[in-house]
Design an enzyme around this catalytic site. Structure first.
Site, short mmCIF file in Angstrom:
data_model
loop_
_atom_site.label_atom_id
_atom_site.label_comp_id
_atom_site.label_asym_id
_atom_site.label_seq_id
_atom_site.Cartn_x
_atom_site.Cartn_y
_atom_site.Cartn_z
N HIS A 111 -9.74 -1.60 11.10
CA HIS A 111 -9.79 -0.44 10.21
C HIS A 111 -8.71 -0.61 9.15
O HIS A 111 -7.86 -1.50 9.26
CB HIS A 111 -9.54 0.85 11.00
CG HIS A 111 -8.15 0.92 11.54
ND1 HIS A 111 -7.80 0.32 12.75
CD2 HIS A 111 -7.01 1.46 11.05
CE1 HIS A 111 -6.49 0.51 12.96
NE2 HIS A 111 -6.00 1.20 11.94
N HIS A 160 -4.00 -2.28 4.56
CA HIS A 160 -4.07 -3.55 5.28
C HIS A 160 -4.99 -3.41 6.49
O HIS A 160 -5.26 -2.31 6.96
CB HIS A 160 -2.68 -3.99 5.74
CG HIS A 160 -2.10 -3.04 6.75
ND1 HIS A 160 -1.53 -1.84 6.39
CD2 HIS A 160 -2.04 -3.10 8.10
CE1 HIS A 160 -1.12 -1.21 7.48
NE2 HIS A 160 -1.43 -1.95 8.53
#
Length: 180
Positions: A50, A134
């Site tokens: 995610h 990220h």
């Protein structure tokens, strides 16, 4: 769902907002990661891939409805959030190997800022550090940046964002909001 309990006896949940990654993309990223032949760290399970928007930490379970109500009224981007994960990095302070975009879309920054501001009245603190999107590939990573035989190039187009609970190494979606 079972809940963790604080020493005071109050139940809590470990929460964060994130952009989910589609199943086919998770598989592609996991396959690309295998090509790195990592010898350090603990690979993040691909089902947990995610892009974190905002980490809330340990939150009293009773606050979840108020959090969702605030986010229900949040101004959101009116289009999918699109970004390109095209840079492999080692975050030494966090001991993490991550994929990042070279450029963060303005809509993503606005969503993160909006979430932070909306949650201030509920007692959450504004983040002290700059937001860096990220995708974590490996935790407890120590060592040099691995060489990739193929450069990373993963296009992410999120049509919604999700409030997740982290419990025993798994991420459970509690609520989601559209971005269209």
């Amino acid at each position: 769902m079972p809940q963790d309990v604080r020493p005071s006896g109050a139940p809590f949940k470990r929460l964060f907002f994130a952009l989910p990654v589609k199943g086919s993309q998770r598989s592609d990223i996991a396959q690309w990661r295998r090509g790195l032949n990592l010898r350090s760290g603990k690979p993040v399970p691909s089902e947990n891939f995610h892009l974190t928007l905002l980490f809330l930490g340990d939150v009293d379970a009773a606050q979840v409805p108020a959090i969702c109500a605030v986010v229900d009224n949040l101004a959101r981007p009116e289009a999918p959030l699109r970004l390109l994960l095209d840079r492999l990095q080692v975050w030494n302070r966090a001991n993490a190997l991550v994929l990042e975009p070279q450029e963060t879309p303005a809509g993503m920054r606005q969503l993160v800022y909006g979430l932070q501001q909306a949650l201030l009245p509920l007692g959450f603190q504004e983040q002290a550090r700059e937001y860096r999107p990220h995708l974590t590939l490996s935790r407890d990573f120590r060592g040099q940046l691995p060489e990739a035989t193929v450069a990373p190039e993963f296009f992410i187009a999120a049509r919604h964002f999700t409030l997740y609970e982290s419990r025993k190494g798994r991420y459970w979606p509690l609520a989601e909001w559209p971005l269209l």
